[in-house]
Design a protein around this motif. Structure first.
Motif, PDB file in Angstrom:
ATOM      1  N   GLU A 113       0.806  -1.222   0.000  1.00  0.00           N
ATOM      2  CA  GLU A 113       0.000   0.000   0.000  1.00  0.00           C
ATOM      3  C   GLU A 113       0.839   1.270   0.000  1.00  0.00           C
ATOM      4  O   GLU A 113       0.319   2.358  -0.191  1.00  0.00           O
ATOM      5  N   ALA A 114       2.153   1.160   0.202  1.00  0.00           N
ATOM      6  CA  ALA A 114       3.034   2.331   0.205  1.00  0.00           C
ATOM      7  C   ALA A 114       3.718   2.548  -1.139  1.00  0.00           C
ATOM      8  O   ALA A 114       4.366   3.568  -1.346  1.00  0.00           O
ATOM      9  N   VAL A 115       3.560   1.614  -2.072  1.00  0.00           N
ATOM     10  CA  VAL A 115       4.151   1.764  -3.402  1.00  0.00           C
ATOM     11  C   VAL A 115       3.206   2.616  -4.247  1.00  0.00           C
ATOM     12  O   VAL A 115       2.050   2.263  -4.452  1.00  0.00           O
ATOM     13  N   VAL A 116       3.700   3.757  -4.738  1.00  0.00           N
ATOM     14  CA  VAL A 116       2.885   4.656  -5.549  1.00  0.00           C
ATOM     15  C   VAL A 116       2.951   4.229  -7.017  1.00  0.00           C
ATOM     16  O   VAL A 116       1.933   4.056  -7.665  1.00  0.00           O
ATOM     17  N   PHE A 117       4.188   4.066  -7.539  1.00  0.00           N
ATOM     18  CA  PHE A 117       4.345   3.596  -8.912  1.00  0.00           C
ATOM     19  C   PHE A 117       5.730   3.009  -9.102  1.00  0.00           C
ATOM     20  O   PHE A 117       6.639   3.219  -8.305  1.00  0.00           O
ATOM     21  N   ILE A 118       5.863   2.265 -10.179  1.00  0.00           N
ATOM     22  CA  ILE A 118       7.146   1.688 -10.569  1.00  0.00           C
ATOM     23  C   ILE A 118       7.360   2.088 -12.020  1.00  0.00           C
ATOM     24  O   ILE A 118       6.489   1.871 -12.868  1.00  0.00           O
ATOM     25  N   SER A 119       8.496   2.698 -12.293  1.00  0.00           N
ATOM     26  CA  SER A 119       8.789   3.136 -13.658  1.00  0.00           C
ATOM     27  C   SER A 119      10.013   2.405 -14.195  1.00  0.00           C
ATOM     28  O   SER A 119      10.879   1.979 -13.433  1.00  0.00           O
ATOM     29  N   ALA A 120      10.040   2.276 -15.513  1.00  0.00           N
ATOM     30  CA  ALA A 120      11.128   1.556 -16.168  1.00  0.00           C
ATOM     31  C   ALA A 120      12.105   2.525 -16.801  1.00  0.00           C
ATOM     32  O   ALA A 120      11.728   3.589 -17.286  1.00  0.00           O
ATOM     33  N   ASP A 121      13.365   2.108 -16.788  1.00  0.00           N
ATOM     34  CA  ASP A 121      14.416   2.836 -17.493  1.00  0.00           C
ATOM     35  C   ASP A 121      15.394   1.781 -17.995  1.00  0.00           C
ATOM     36  O   ASP A 121      16.332   1.407 -17.291  1.00  0.00           O
ATOM     37  N   VAL A 163      15.931   1.620  -6.629  1.00  0.00           N
ATOM     38  CA  VAL A 163      16.229   1.255  -8.014  1.00  0.00           C
ATOM     39  C   VAL A 163      16.757  -0.167  -8.032  1.00  0.00           C
ATOM     40  O   VAL A 163      17.675  -0.514  -7.285  1.00  0.00           O
ATOM     41  N   LEU A 164      16.145  -0.982  -8.887  1.00  0.00           N
ATOM     42  CA  LEU A 164      16.535  -2.382  -9.017  1.00  0.00           C
ATOM     43  C   LEU A 164      16.976  -2.690 -10.435  1.00  0.00           C
ATOM     44  O   LEU A 164      16.447  -2.124 -11.388  1.00  0.00           O
ATOM     45  N   THR A 165      17.924  -3.605 -10.567  1.00  0.00           N
ATOM     46  CA  THR A 165      18.350  -4.067 -11.879  1.00  0.00           C
ATOM     47  C   THR A 165      17.377  -5.153 -12.320  1.00  0.00           C
ATOM     48  O   THR A 165      17.643  -6.340 -12.189  1.00  0.00           O
ATOM     49  N   MET A 166      16.217  -4.701 -12.796  1.00  0.00           N
ATOM     50  CA  MET A 166      15.170  -5.614 -13.211  1.00  0.00           C
ATOM     51  C   MET A 166      14.276  -4.886 -14.206  1.00  0.00           C
ATOM     52  O   MET A 166      13.883  -3.748 -13.960  1.00  0.00           O
ATOM     53  N   GLN A 167      13.980  -5.522 -15.324  1.00  0.00           N
ATOM     54  CA  GLN A 167      13.097  -4.903 -16.298  1.00  0.00           C
ATOM     55  C   GLN A 167      11.674  -4.878 -15.753  1.00  0.00           C
ATOM     56  O   GLN A 167      11.309  -5.678 -14.892  1.00  0.00           O
ATOM     57  N   LEU A 168      10.857  -3.968 -16.279  1.00  0.00           N
ATOM     58  CA  LEU A 168       9.504  -3.786 -15.764  1.00  0.00           C
ATOM     59  C   LEU A 168       8.661  -5.057 -15.912  1.00  0.00           C
ATOM     60  O   LEU A 168       7.871  -5.377 -15.024  1.00  0.00           O
ATOM     61  N   GLY A 169       8.839  -5.785 -16.980  1.00  0.00           N
ATOM     62  CA  GLY A 169       8.108  -7.042 -17.164  1.00  0.00           C
ATOM     63  C   GLY A 169       8.438  -8.049 -16.077  1.00  0.00           C
ATOM     64  O   GLY A 169       7.559  -8.766 -15.584  1.00  0.00           O
ATOM     65  N   GLN A 170       9.701  -8.098 -15.685  1.00  0.00           N
ATOM     66  CA  GLN A 170      10.118  -8.981 -14.596  1.00  0.00           C
ATOM     67  C   GLN A 170       9.507  -8.514 -13.276  1.00  0.00           C
ATOM     68  O   GLN A 170       9.082  -9.331 -12.455  1.00  0.00           O
ATOM     69  N   MET A 171       9.473  -7.203 -13.069  1.00  0.00           N
ATOM     70  CA  MET A 171       8.861  -6.639 -11.852  1.00  0.00           C
ATOM     71  C   MET A 171       7.382  -7.020 -11.788  1.00  0.00           C
ATOM     72  O   MET A 171       6.891  -7.453 -10.745  1.00  0.00           O
ATOM     73  N   ASN A 190      17.024  -1.515 -18.415  1.00  0.00           N
ATOM     74  CA  ASN A 190      17.084  -2.726 -17.593  1.00  0.00           C
ATOM     75  C   ASN A 190      16.865  -2.440 -16.111  1.00  0.00           C
ATOM     76  O   ASN A 190      17.038  -3.324 -15.282  1.00  0.00           O
ATOM     77  N   TYR A 191      16.508  -1.221 -15.771  1.00  0.00           N
ATOM     78  CA  TYR A 191      16.290  -0.835 -14.379  1.00  0.00           C
ATOM     79  C   TYR A 191      14.826  -0.502 -14.137  1.00  0.00           C
ATOM     80  O   TYR A 191      14.129  -0.029 -15.024  1.00  0.00           O
ATOM     81  N   SER A 192      14.384  -0.733 -12.909  1.00  0.00           N
ATOM     82  CA  SER A 192      13.048  -0.325 -12.475  1.00  0.00           C
ATOM     83  C   SER A 192      13.196   0.477 -11.203  1.00  0.00           C
ATOM     84  O   SER A 192      13.985   0.135 -10.318  1.00  0.00           O
ATOM     85  N   SER A 193      12.439   1.545 -11.112  1.00  0.00           N
ATOM     86  CA  SER A 193      12.492   2.430  -9.961  1.00  0.00           C
ATOM     87  C   SER A 193      11.152   2.373  -9.230  1.00  0.00           C
ATOM     88  O   SER A 193      10.109   2.617  -9.826  1.00  0.00           O
ATOM     89  N   ILE A 209       0.667   0.240 -17.156  1.00  0.00           N
ATOM     90  CA  ILE A 209       0.248   1.253 -18.120  1.00  0.00           C
ATOM     91  C   ILE A 209       1.350   1.381 -19.156  1.00  0.00           C
ATOM     92  O   ILE A 209       2.438   1.863 -18.859  1.00  0.00           O
ATOM     93  N   GLY A 210       1.086   0.927 -20.352  1.00  0.00           N
ATOM     94  CA  GLY A 210       2.069   1.024 -21.419  1.00  0.00           C
ATOM     95  C   GLY A 210       3.321   0.223 -21.144  1.00  0.00           C
ATOM     96  O   GLY A 210       3.313  -0.756 -20.400  1.00  0.00           O
ATOM     97  N   LYS A 211       4.417   0.659 -21.731  1.00  0.00           N
ATOM     98  CA  LYS A 211       5.673  -0.077 -21.653  1.00  0.00           C
ATOM     99  C   LYS A 211       6.518   0.265 -20.441  1.00  0.00           C
ATOM    100  O   LYS A 211       7.414  -0.489 -20.080  1.00  0.00           O
ATOM    101  N   SER A 212       6.246   1.406 -19.812  1.00  0.00           N
ATOM    102  CA  SER A 212       7.206   1.855 -18.805  1.00  0.00           C
ATOM    103  C   SER A 212       6.645   2.200 -17.433  1.00  0.00           C
ATOM    104  O   SER A 212       7.331   2.828 -16.633  1.00  0.00           O
ATOM    105  N   LEU A 213       5.418   1.776 -17.128  1.00  0.00           N
ATOM    106  CA  LEU A 213       4.827   2.218 -15.871  1.00  0.00           C
ATOM    107  C   LEU A 213       3.891   1.174 -15.265  1.00  0.00           C
ATOM    108  O   LEU A 213       3.094   0.562 -15.972  1.00  0.00           O
ATOM    109  N   ILE A 214       4.020   0.980 -13.966  1.00  0.00           N
ATOM    110  CA  ILE A 214       3.059   0.216 -13.171  1.00  0.00           C
ATOM    111  C   ILE A 214       2.609   1.166 -12.066  1.00  0.00           C
ATOM    112  O   ILE A 214       3.447   1.742 -11.373  1.00  0.00           O
TER     113      ILE A 214
END
Length: 121
Positions: A19-27, A42-50, A29-32, A68-73
Protein backbone atom coordinates in the motif's frame (compact mmCIF):
# COMPACT_ATOMS: atom_id res chain seq x y z
CA UNK A 1 -2.79 -7.45 7.28
CA UNK A 2 -0.88 -5.85 4.45
CA UNK A 3 1.40 -7.78 2.17
CA UNK A 4 5.00 -6.79 1.58
CA UNK A 5 6.86 -6.87 -1.71
CA UNK A 6 10.27 -8.45 -1.29
CA UNK A 7 13.15 -7.98 -3.72
CA UNK A 8 16.55 -9.48 -3.10
CA UNK A 9 19.72 -8.63 -5.00
CA UNK A 10 23.31 -9.76 -4.53
CA UNK A 11 23.96 -6.80 -2.24
CA UNK A 12 20.65 -5.84 -0.61
CA UNK A 13 17.15 -6.78 0.42
CA UNK A 14 14.24 -4.44 -0.25
CA UNK A 15 10.97 -5.07 1.62
CA UNK A 16 8.13 -2.59 1.09
CA UNK A 17 4.43 -2.64 1.98
CA UNK A 18 2.20 -2.89 -1.10
CA UNK A 19 0.00 0.00 0.00
CA UNK A 20 3.03 2.33 0.21
CA UNK A 21 4.15 1.76 -3.40
CA UNK A 22 2.88 4.66 -5.55
CA UNK A 23 4.35 3.60 -8.91
CA UNK A 24 7.15 1.69 -10.57
CA UNK A 25 8.79 3.14 -13.66
CA UNK A 26 11.13 1.56 -16.17
CA UNK A 27 14.42 2.84 -17.49
CA UNK A 28 15.96 0.21 -19.74
CA UNK A 29 17.08 -2.73 -17.59
CA UNK A 30 16.29 -0.84 -14.38
CA UNK A 31 13.05 -0.32 -12.48
CA UNK A 32 12.49 2.43 -9.96
CA UNK A 33 10.00 1.95 -7.12
CA UNK A 34 8.57 5.27 -5.88
CA UNK A 35 7.18 5.16 -2.35
CA UNK A 36 4.48 7.26 -0.64
CA UNK A 37 7.04 8.52 1.89
CA UNK A 38 9.16 9.97 -0.94
CA UNK A 39 11.66 7.14 -0.92
CA UNK A 40 12.87 5.51 -4.10
CA UNK A 41 14.50 2.15 -4.75
CA UNK A 42 16.23 1.26 -8.01
CA UNK A 43 16.53 -2.38 -9.02
CA UNK A 44 18.35 -4.07 -11.88
CA UNK A 45 15.17 -5.61 -13.21
CA UNK A 46 13.10 -4.90 -16.30
CA UNK A 47 9.50 -3.79 -15.76
CA UNK A 48 8.11 -7.04 -17.16
CA UNK A 49 10.12 -8.98 -14.60
CA UNK A 50 8.86 -6.64 -11.85
CA UNK A 51 5.27 -7.18 -12.97
CA UNK A 52 5.74 -10.95 -12.86
CA UNK A 53 7.39 -10.87 -9.41
CA UNK A 54 4.63 -8.66 -8.00
CA UNK A 55 1.92 -11.01 -9.30
CA UNK A 56 3.71 -13.90 -7.57
CA UNK A 57 3.88 -12.03 -4.24
CA UNK A 58 0.41 -10.51 -3.91
CA UNK A 59 -2.92 -12.22 -3.39
CA UNK A 60 -4.54 -13.19 -6.74
CA UNK A 61 -7.54 -10.99 -5.84
CA UNK A 62 -5.33 -7.97 -5.15
CA UNK A 63 -5.52 -5.94 -8.35
CA UNK A 64 -4.09 -2.70 -6.98
CA UNK A 65 -1.18 -2.64 -9.46
CA UNK A 66 -1.96 -1.80 -13.08
CA UNK A 67 0.54 -1.84 -15.94
CA UNK A 68 0.25 1.25 -18.12
CA UNK A 69 2.07 1.02 -21.42
CA UNK A 70 5.67 -0.08 -21.65
CA UNK A 71 7.21 1.86 -18.81
CA UNK A 72 4.83 2.22 -15.87
CA UNK A 73 3.06 0.22 -13.17
CA UNK A 74 0.80 2.28 -10.90
CA UNK A 75 -1.03 1.66 -7.65
CA UNK A 76 -4.70 2.23 -8.51
CA UNK A 77 -5.38 3.53 -4.99
CA UNK A 78 -3.45 6.72 -5.80
CA UNK A 79 -4.94 7.50 -9.25
CA UNK A 80 -6.36 11.02 -9.02
CA UNK A 81 -6.53 12.15 -12.64
CA UNK A 82 -6.33 10.45 -16.03
CA UNK A 83 -6.18 12.70 -19.10
CA UNK A 84 -5.52 10.68 -22.28
CA UNK A 85 -5.62 13.77 -24.52
CA UNK A 86 -2.77 15.43 -22.61
CA UNK A 87 -1.07 12.04 -22.01
CA UNK A 88 -1.09 12.74 -18.27
CA UNK A 89 -1.84 10.77 -15.12
CA UNK A 90 -1.66 12.19 -11.60
CA UNK A 91 -1.04 9.95 -8.61
CA UNK A 92 -1.68 11.47 -5.18
CA UNK A 93 -2.87 10.66 -1.68
CA UNK A 94 -4.56 14.07 -1.57
CA UNK A 95 -2.35 15.29 1.26
CA UNK A 96 1.36 14.58 1.26
CA UNK A 97 2.46 13.79 -2.31
CA UNK A 98 1.53 14.35 -5.94
CA UNK A 99 3.22 12.81 -8.98
CA UNK A 100 2.41 13.87 -12.53
CA UNK A 101 3.47 11.24 -15.06
CA UNK A 102 3.05 10.78 -18.78
CA UNK A 103 1.96 7.72 -20.73
CA UNK A 104 0.63 6.99 -24.19
CA UNK A 105 -2.85 8.17 -25.15
CA UNK A 106 -3.93 4.60 -25.93
CA UNK A 107 -2.75 3.24 -22.57
CA UNK A 108 -4.41 6.07 -20.62
CA UNK A 109 -7.64 5.76 -22.60
CA UNK A 110 -7.78 2.03 -21.79
CA UNK A 111 -7.03 2.76 -18.11
CA UNK A 112 -9.74 5.43 -17.96
CA UNK A 113 -12.29 3.03 -19.44
CA UNK A 114 -11.26 0.27 -17.02
CA UNK A 115 -11.61 2.53 -13.96
CA UNK A 116 -14.96 3.91 -15.18
CA UNK A 117 -16.26 0.38 -15.74
CA UNK A 118 -15.13 -0.77 -12.27
CA UNK A 119 -16.53 2.29 -10.52
CA UNK A 120 -19.95 1.81 -12.15
CA UNK A 121 -20.34 -1.75 -10.82
Amino acid sequence: MSKNLLFSTSTELIRVPTEAVVFISADGNYSSIKMADGGEYVLTMQLGQMEKRISEMVDPNDNRFIRIGKSLIVNREFITLINPTRQKIILSDGRTFRHELSASKEALKALKELIEKEESL
